[in-house]
Design a protein around this motif. Structure first.
Motif, short mmCIF file in Angstrom:
data_model
loop_
_atom_site.label_atom_id
_atom_site.label_comp_id
_atom_site.label_asym_id
_atom_site.label_seq_id
_atom_site.Cartn_x
_atom_site.Cartn_y
_atom_site.Cartn_z
N VAL A 72 0.85 -1.19 0.00
CA VAL A 72 0.00 0.00 0.00
C VAL A 72 0.89 1.24 0.00
O VAL A 72 1.79 1.34 0.83
N PRO A 73 0.67 2.18 -0.92
CA PRO A 73 1.53 3.37 -0.97
C PRO A 73 1.52 4.16 0.34
O PRO A 73 0.50 4.21 1.04
N ALA A 74 2.64 4.79 0.65
CA ALA A 74 2.74 5.57 1.89
C ALA A 74 1.68 6.65 1.95
O ALA A 74 1.13 6.93 3.02
N ALA A 75 1.37 7.26 0.82
CA ALA A 75 0.36 8.33 0.81
C ALA A 75 -1.01 7.81 1.21
O ALA A 75 -1.79 8.51 1.87
N VAL A 76 -1.33 6.57 0.83
CA VAL A 76 -2.60 5.97 1.22
C VAL A 76 -2.59 5.68 2.72
O VAL A 76 -3.59 5.90 3.42
N LYS A 77 -1.47 5.20 3.22
CA LYS A 77 -1.37 4.92 4.66
C LYS A 77 -1.53 6.19 5.49
O LYS A 77 -2.23 6.19 6.51
N THR A 78 -0.90 7.27 5.08
CA THR A 78 -1.03 8.52 5.84
C THR A 78 -2.46 9.04 5.78
O THR A 78 -2.99 9.53 6.78
N ALA A 79 -3.08 8.92 4.61
CA ALA A 79 -4.48 9.35 4.49
C ALA A 79 -5.38 8.48 5.36
O ALA A 79 -6.34 8.98 5.98
#
Length: 310
Positions: A36-43
């Protein structure tokens, strides 16, 4: 959106408030096959905070070789939106992980221990006794840095290799973690085999050993459909911190029979109906789980999400 009818427990045995320790971003995602992309995890983390969570376990500093999904831990921690009164604990397995935690300005960490010899060997490559040699320097450094440390204790209610686990052994290992400096001990039903009477017996064994329920949390897996029943018993015994994973994501990558964690939505639905306050908004959670399911390419396993989003 439909809501449960609120009818508080007439016995008065349940607490007025429960803190949900949200583990979705770490425990929920750690064994996903597709990164899972880091940007998705932060969101994902930001959405969980917006839904009312005050504790969101963000990631882990386990070596990327063992948990590739969380290799972006530093990037995720740098990207999340900090909010006053919200903690973002990080799992720290060893001294090197502690180095990274300090570099990233982490204030809350967790260590992961085993209640059994077999799982200590499988998960930590150490024995039941020698696992503490790995935790001691981490705990000492955490205390020096002013960090709060949580202790996870796995295979509390059964081990897929050893079978039944003696509650006395669980208490002995758990007390060792508390004595090392853990402020809280999370009791894990790693393969989901616990039943209500077993949960009550283990919690009373800790109480008999002088451990207050204010230092105990519970972490149930729903492998056999017992997670909510076990949670009610834990609350009746005085526990007020419950681990859960939004959407019911996760399990343990080192225990094949460990299916998903207790879904946060299922927990909130039950607690809302009992009049127990969590501060977490169910509609926002359902929206978040549906959103994450889209990124993972499969529907959420949470029954409440399927009922409300379907």
């Amino acid at each position: 959106m439909r809501r449960p009818q609120v009818l508080p427990d007439p016995t008065g045995a349940l607490p007025d408030r429960v803190t949900i320790w949200e583990v979705g971003p770490r425990d929920g995602l750690q064994n996903e096959a597709t990164v899972v992309p880091a940007a998705v995890k932060t969101a994902f983390i930001d959405r969980l905070v917006a839904a009312g969570h005050t504790i969101v376990e963000a990631t882990s500093f386990v070596h990327p070789k063992w948990v590739p999904q969380l290799a972006d831990a530093a990037e995720v921690l740098a990207g999340i939106t900090r909010a006053e009164g919200v903690a973002f604990p990080v799992l720290v397995p060893n001294d090197r992980g502690m180095d990274r935690a300090i570099e990233c300005g982490v204030t809350d960490i967790a260590v992961f221990a085993s209640a059994t010899e077999a799982f200590a060997q499988k998960n930590l490559n150490r024995g039941l006794e020698s696992q503490f040699e790995m935790f001691e320097p981490v705990m000492a450094r955490a205390q020096a840095e002013g960090m709060r440390v949580r202790g996870y204790l796995s295979m509390v209610f059964g081990d897929q290799w050893e079978g039944d686990v003696d509650p006395a052994q669980v208490v002995t290992v758990g007390r060792r973690l508390l004595d090392l400096g853990c402020h809280q001990l999370s009791l894990g039903d790693t393969i989901g085999v616990a039943t209500a009477g077993h949960v009550r017996a283990v919690l009373r064994a800790f109480a008999d050993a002088g451990v207050g329920m204010d230092r105990i949390a519970v972490h149930f897996h729903d492998t056999y459909g017992q997670a909510l029943a076990n949670t009610v018993v834990a609350l009746e015994e005085g526990v007020t911190v419950v681990d859960a994973s939004t959407g019911g994501l996760g399990g343990c990558p080192y225990a094949e029979s460990a299916t998903g964690n207790l879904a946060t939505e299922d927990l909130v639905w039950m607690l809302d109906g009992l009049g127990v306050h969590t501060g977490v908004d169910l509609a926002a959670l359902v929206d978040t789980s549906t959103w994450m399911a889209g990124h993972l390419g499969r529907p959420s396993p949470s029954r409440v999400v399927r009922a409300l989003a379907g």
